[in-house]
Design a protein around this motif. Structure first.
Motif, PDB file in Angstrom:
ATOM      1  N   UNK A   1      43.710  37.646  30.671  1.00 15.51           N
ATOM      2  CA  UNK A   1      44.784  38.542  30.240  1.00 15.51           C
ATOM      3  C   UNK A   1      45.728  38.773  31.405  1.00 15.51           C
ATOM      4  N   UNK A   2      47.017  38.609  31.163  1.00 14.27           N
ATOM      5  CA  UNK A   2      48.028  38.805  32.204  1.00 14.27           C
ATOM      6  C   UNK A   2      49.141  39.683  31.664  1.00 14.27           C
TER       7      UNK A   2
ATOM      8  N   UNK B   1      46.055  38.467  14.449  1.00 11.49           N
ATOM      9  CA  UNK B   1      45.562  37.407  13.568  1.00 11.49           C
ATOM     10  C   UNK B   1      45.716  36.017  14.172  1.00 11.49           C
ATOM     11  N   UNK B   2      46.117  35.940  15.428  1.00  9.82           N
ATOM     12  CA  UNK B   2      46.370  34.646  16.072  1.00  9.82           C
ATOM     13  C   UNK B   2      45.109  33.788  16.112  1.00  9.82           C
ATOM     14  N   UNK B   3      45.276  32.520  15.816  1.00  5.20           N
ATOM     15  CA  UNK B   3      44.132  31.604  15.830  1.00  5.20           C
ATOM     16  C   UNK B   3      43.682  31.281  17.251  1.00  5.20           C
ATOM     17  N   UNK B   4      44.597  31.350  18.205  1.00  2.00           N
ATOM     18  CA  UNK B   4      44.274  30.987  19.579  1.00  2.00           C
ATOM     19  C   UNK B   4      44.425  32.188  20.513  1.00  2.00           C
ATOM     20  N   UNK B   5      43.459  32.370  21.381  1.00  2.00           N
ATOM     21  CA  UNK B   5      43.494  33.338  22.478  1.00  2.00           C
ATOM     22  C   UNK B   5      43.422  34.793  22.017  1.00  2.00           C
ATOM     23  N   UNK B   6      43.170  35.037  20.744  1.00  2.00           N
ATOM     24  CA  UNK B   6      42.883  36.395  20.287  1.00  2.00           C
ATOM     25  C   UNK B   6      41.654  36.894  21.031  1.00  2.00           C
ATOM     26  N   UNK B   7      41.717  38.110  21.546  1.00  2.81           N
ATOM     27  CA  UNK B   7      40.606  38.612  22.370  1.00  2.81           C
ATOM     28  C   UNK B   7      40.500  40.129  22.227  1.00  2.81           C
TER      29      UNK B   7
ATOM     30  N   UNK C   1      52.666  45.946  21.944  1.00  2.32           N
ATOM     31  CA  UNK C   1      52.696  44.738  21.113  1.00  2.32           C
ATOM     32  C   UNK C   1      53.117  43.527  21.935  1.00  2.32           C
ATOM     33  N   UNK C   2      54.053  43.735  22.866  1.00  7.68           N
ATOM     34  CA  UNK C   2      54.457  42.647  23.758  1.00  7.68           C
ATOM     35  C   UNK C   2      53.306  42.170  24.622  1.00  7.68           C
ATOM     36  N   UNK C   3      52.535  43.104  25.168  1.00  2.09           N
ATOM     37  CA  UNK C   3      51.367  42.715  25.952  1.00  2.09           C
ATOM     38  C   UNK C   3      50.372  41.933  25.097  1.00  2.09           C
ATOM     39  N   UNK C   4      50.212  42.364  23.837  1.00  2.00           N
ATOM     40  CA  UNK C   4      49.265  41.686  22.955  1.00  2.00           C
ATOM     41  C   UNK C   4      49.697  40.254  22.670  1.00  2.00           C
ATOM     42  N   UNK C   5      50.960  40.063  22.242  1.00  2.00           N
ATOM     43  CA  UNK C   5      51.344  38.706  21.837  1.00  2.00           C
ATOM     44  C   UNK C   5      51.627  37.804  23.027  1.00  2.00           C
ATOM     45  N   UNK C   6      51.855  38.380  24.214  1.00  2.00           N
ATOM     46  CA  UNK C   6      51.976  37.539  25.406  1.00  2.00           C
ATOM     47  C   UNK C   6      50.656  36.853  25.729  1.00  2.00           C
ATOM     48  N   UNK C   7      49.563  37.401  25.225  1.00  2.00           N
ATOM     49  CA  UNK C   7      48.239  36.853  25.516  1.00  2.00           C
ATOM     50  C   UNK C   7      47.544  36.259  24.291  1.00  2.00           C
ATOM     51  N   UNK C   8      47.927  36.707  23.097  1.00  2.00           N
ATOM     52  CA  UNK C   8      47.430  36.141  21.835  1.00  2.00           C
ATOM     53  C   UNK C   8      48.667  35.811  21.010  1.00  2.00           C
ATOM     54  N   UNK C   9      49.193  34.597  21.107  1.00  3.94           N
ATOM     55  CA  UNK C   9      50.576  34.312  20.705  1.00  3.94           C
ATOM     56  C   UNK C   9      50.844  34.388  19.207  1.00  3.94           C
TER      57      UNK C   9
END
Length: 379
Positions: free
Chosen positions: A6-7, A203-209, A250-258
């Motif tokens: 997470x960044x 709901x992102x398929x990749x990098x959801x954490x 929300x920006x922090x979330x989607x920056x890491x789970x696109x």
């Protein structure tokens, strides 16, 4: 155990009136000759004044570049970069919406980089370090102040992104006082954009954490609870603060789970018909959610109580509420009401399929025929 990375932006200041502290914060980052990047609307509205006074009081020699436009084309990035070099700037401050902040990111990077903008497009292609960078959003939507992404218009209808860790700023300043003058339609569109960020990150398929999930849930709770008040009572500072904080989370979330298909299908609406990005997202959101339901129903049901705390928590109820909300907030809720012709649907679907970097994150695979069907449902 979920393994993840997470960044985010290094530091955050969230306080009404916080822009009056920018001078001392810039000094702490080693700035003496900052370039402040904004747009003509922000400049004309007087929103810069507190920040400029703070910078000058701190002894800064500040220059202002105010020619940023929505969805900035590559020549705007070049013009801003020339202004930075002429000023011999040693730091960059982005103050405005996502376009101003994205431009500021690229100026801070490219002024030190041997590469051209065209060579930086893509994921992880940017070279070198950047100048100190502060971001100050004046809309509650893009979350650009906490993302490593900058979007540039590269042709008549095409966009490209620079995605690189160097683009994460040193400081994000959330000052709700800067957003009280936003028109209701802009407040609504940017707010829905932020809600989409939270929903798609969750709901992102990749990098959801677990970390991105936590941020997405809190973002959606704040945004859905404040958006109607912020739209209808623009001077309500508490609602404005919740919107800014929610958009940042929300920006922090989607920056890491696109993000995924909502954004992929929204981009052609902006690129071809120049619809505001938040409105483009709002127009396709419920229809993408219905398409995703076979794969993401359990996740949507987890989000439903955050948006509808006193009502049914079914996915169908959540989708219906979000579909109705667009019109209730004063925005068009059908493509035809936004002057999109039905005979454009095939081209829109073809263009959406070019956004594979987003579509791969969708919980359900999207074909061109699927994209056409979603646009038809939205029309």
């Amino acid at each position: 155990m979920t393994a993840f990375q997470f960044s985010t932006t290094r530091s955050l200041l969230c306080e009404p009136g916080a822009s009056r502290q920018i001078g001392e914060r810039a000094l702490a980052l080693g700035m003496a000759r900052p370039l402040l990047v904004t747009d003509a609307g922000v400049l004309a509205a007087g929103i810069l004044e507190a920040a400029l006074e703070s910078l000058r009081s701190a002894g800064q020699t500040v220059a202002v570049y105010s020619d940023v436009v929505a969805d900035p084309p590559d020549h705007i990035i070049g013009d801003a970069l020339s202004a930075a070099r002429t000023h011999q700037c040693d730091g960059v401050i982005g103050l405005g919406g996502g376009s101003a902040m994205d431009t500021a990111k690229l100026v801070a990077l490219l002024i030190r980089s041997p590469q051209s903008l065209s060579n930086a497009y893509g994921v992880g292609n940017a070279k070198g370090d950047r100048l100190p960078l502060i971001q100050v959003p004046t809309t509650a939507g893009t979350g650009s102040e906490v993302t490593p992404i900058a979007i540039v218009t590269t042709g008549e209808t095409t966009k490209a992104g620079v995605v690189a860790p160097q683009l994460l700023p040193d400081l994000a300043v959330l000052d709700a006082e800067l957003t009280v003058g936003l028109p209701p339609a802009v407040t609504a569109a940017t707010g829905i954009d932020a809600m989409v960020h939270a929903i798609e990150a969750y709901t992102s398929r990749h990098r959801k954490n677990p970390y991105s999930d936590m941020l997405a849930r809190e973002a959606l709770r704040l945004l859905s609870g404040a958006i109607e008040t912020a739209v209808k009572q623009g001077q309500n500072i508490a609602a404005r603060n919740d919107m800014l904080l929610g958009a940042m989370l929300a920006g922090q979330a989607f920056a890491n789970a696109p993000v995924a298909a909502v954004h992929a299908l929204a981009y052609p609406l902006g690129g071809i018909y120049h619809l505001p990005h938040g409105l483009s997202n709002a127009l396709v959101l419920p229809h993408v959610m219905r398409f995703n339901q076979p794969e993401a129903d359990h996740l949507y049901r987890e989000l439903a109580p955050l948006v509808l705390p006193d009502q049914s928590t079914s996915t169908d109820d959540l989708i219906e509420f979000l579909a109705d909300q667009t019109a209730e907030l004063g925005l068009p809720d059908r493509l035809r009401d936004a002057d999109i012709p039905r005979d454009a649907i095939s081209r829109l679907a073809q263009d959406a399929m070019q956004q594979q970097r987003l579509l791969v994150n969708n919980p359900r695979e999207v074909t061109e025929a699927d994209a056409r069907a979603i646009y038809e449902a939205a029309w």
